[in-house]
Scaffold this motif. Structure first.
Motif, mmCIF file in Angstrom:
data_model
loop_
_atom_site.group_PDB
_atom_site.id
_atom_site.type_symbol
_atom_site.label_atom_id
_atom_site.label_comp_id
_atom_site.label_asym_id
_atom_site.label_seq_id
_atom_site.Cartn_x
_atom_site.Cartn_y
_atom_site.Cartn_z
ATOM 1 N N ALA A 1 0.856 -1.185 0.000
ATOM 2 C CA ALA A 1 0.000 0.000 0.000
ATOM 3 C C ALA A 1 0.891 1.234 0.000
ATOM 4 N N ILE A 2 0.767 2.034 -1.056
ATOM 5 C CA ILE A 2 1.603 3.212 -1.212
ATOM 6 C C ILE A 2 0.796 4.437 -0.814
ATOM 7 N N GLY A 3 1.315 5.195 0.131
ATOM 8 C CA GLY A 3 0.653 6.407 0.594
ATOM 9 C C GLY A 3 1.421 7.626 0.168
ATOM 10 N N GLY A 4 1.089 8.762 0.721
ATOM 11 C CA GLY A 4 1.739 10.008 0.352
ATOM 12 C C GLY A 4 3.248 9.941 0.436
ATOM 13 N N ARG A 5 3.774 9.556 1.575
ATOM 14 C CA ARG A 5 5.217 9.464 1.776
ATOM 15 C C ARG A 5 5.601 8.147 2.418
ATOM 16 N N SER A 6 4.807 7.112 2.200
ATOM 17 C CA SER A 6 5.072 5.847 2.888
ATOM 18 C C SER A 6 4.659 4.650 2.043
ATOM 19 N N VAL A 7 5.199 3.498 2.461
ATOM 20 C CA VAL A 7 4.830 2.220 1.855
ATOM 21 C C VAL A 7 4.622 1.234 2.994
ATOM 22 N N ARG A 8 3.567 0.432 2.887
ATOM 23 C CA ARG A 8 3.286 -0.612 3.868
ATOM 24 C C ARG A 8 3.205 -1.955 3.151
ATOM 25 N N ALA A 9 3.693 -3.006 3.796
ATOM 26 C CA ALA A 9 3.467 -4.371 3.334
ATOM 27 C C ALA A 9 2.375 -4.940 4.226
ATOM 28 N N ILE A 10 1.347 -5.523 3.601
ATOM 29 C CA ILE A 10 0.184 -5.982 4.354
ATOM 30 C C ILE A 10 -0.082 -7.456 4.052
ATOM 31 N N ASP A 11 -0.275 -8.226 5.104
ATOM 32 C CA ASP A 11 -0.599 -9.646 4.993
ATOM 33 C C ASP A 11 -2.018 -9.775 4.459
ATOM 34 N N ILE A 12 -2.191 -10.426 3.306
ATOM 35 C CA ILE A 12 -3.528 -10.492 2.713
ATOM 36 C C ILE A 12 -4.479 -11.424 3.462
ATOM 37 N N SER A 13 -3.959 -12.291 4.324
ATOM 38 C CA SER A 13 -4.849 -13.209 5.043
ATOM 39 C C SER A 13 -5.634 -12.516 6.148
ATOM 40 N N ASN A 14 -5.042 -11.453 6.749
ATOM 41 C CA ASN A 14 -5.710 -10.812 7.884
ATOM 42 C C ASN A 14 -5.666 -9.279 7.880
ATOM 43 N N GLY A 15 -4.943 -8.678 6.946
ATOM 44 C CA GLY A 15 -4.866 -7.224 6.870
ATOM 45 C C GLY A 15 -3.847 -6.590 7.795
ATOM 46 N N ASN A 16 -3.080 -7.397 8.506
ATOM 47 C CA ASN A 16 -2.086 -6.855 9.426
ATOM 48 C C ASN A 16 -0.857 -6.344 8.673
ATOM 49 N N GLN A 17 -0.276 -5.290 9.204
ATOM 50 C CA GLN A 17 0.913 -4.705 8.617
ATOM 51 C C GLN A 17 2.134 -5.564 8.918
ATOM 52 N N ILE A 18 2.922 -5.875 7.881
ATOM 53 C CA ILE A 18 4.154 -6.655 8.038
ATOM 54 C C ILE A 18 5.329 -5.714 8.282
ATOM 55 N N TRP A 19 5.445 -4.677 7.475
ATOM 56 C CA TRP A 19 6.462 -3.648 7.667
ATOM 57 C C TRP A 19 5.943 -2.318 7.155
ATOM 58 N N PHE A 20 6.611 -1.247 7.587
ATOM 59 C CA PHE A 20 6.239 0.115 7.216
ATOM 60 C C PHE A 20 7.510 0.859 6.839
#
Length: 160
Positions: A70-89
């Motif tokens: 997920a790419i935001g204004g000034r950030s990127v998140r990796a998200i686990d598709i099984s539960n929606g939890n953030q893996i890294w930011f």
């Protein structure tokens, strides 16, 4: 859509304002609300909500190997598709960062996520750890940022 072209299901909360519609291999449809703050996984079969998470300022989504980026204004998140939890930011440094990432992200075969900001700064982020591998500053403001990604690919740093 059904194979015959008829509508299978419809969700009114899906936004047309964001590039947030990705279908995964596991039968999920990922979408954002109109503000880019609620990320949801819907069943591809019937449109029911599998999970929903609140994140700030997501503008673009890209999917690879069971992870949603997920790419935001000034950030990127990796998200686990099984539960929606953030893996890294990953948060860019404000002193060298453009106002926002503004191009479609690119995933390389060497495991990098390439993103470009409107100030001409392009970055390669390691998909497994969320750390920056390298950056390239074209020193050219671009409303769309595509020139920076093109330049990086031409100079051979992307290994696509």
């Amino acid at each position: 859509m059904n194979p015959d072209g008829t509508l299978k299901w419809k969700k009114l909360s899906i936004s047309d304002d964001y590039e947030g519609h990705v279908i995964s291999e596991e039968g999920k449809v990922f979408t954002l609300d109109k503000n880019g703050s609620i990320l949801s996984a819907l069943s591809q079969e019937d449109g029911s909500v599998i999970w929903s998470r609140s994140y700030s300022s997501i503008y673009k989504l890209i999917y690879s190997n069971n992870i949603l980026y997920a790419i935001g204004g000034r950030s990127v998140r990796a998200i686990d598709i099984s539960n929606g939890n953030q893996i890294w930011f990953y948060q860019g440094e404000s002193s060298t960062w453009g106002f926002y990432y503004n191009t479609a992200p690119l995933i390389t075969s060497s495991g990098l996520l390439l993103v470009t900001a409107n100030n001409g700064l392009s970055e390669a982020i390691d998909l497994s750890s969320g750390t920056r591998v390298w950056s390239h500053d074209s020193k050219a403001y671009s409303k769309h940022g595509n020139s920076s990604i093109s330049e990086i690919i031409q100079i051979g740093r992307a290994h696509v």
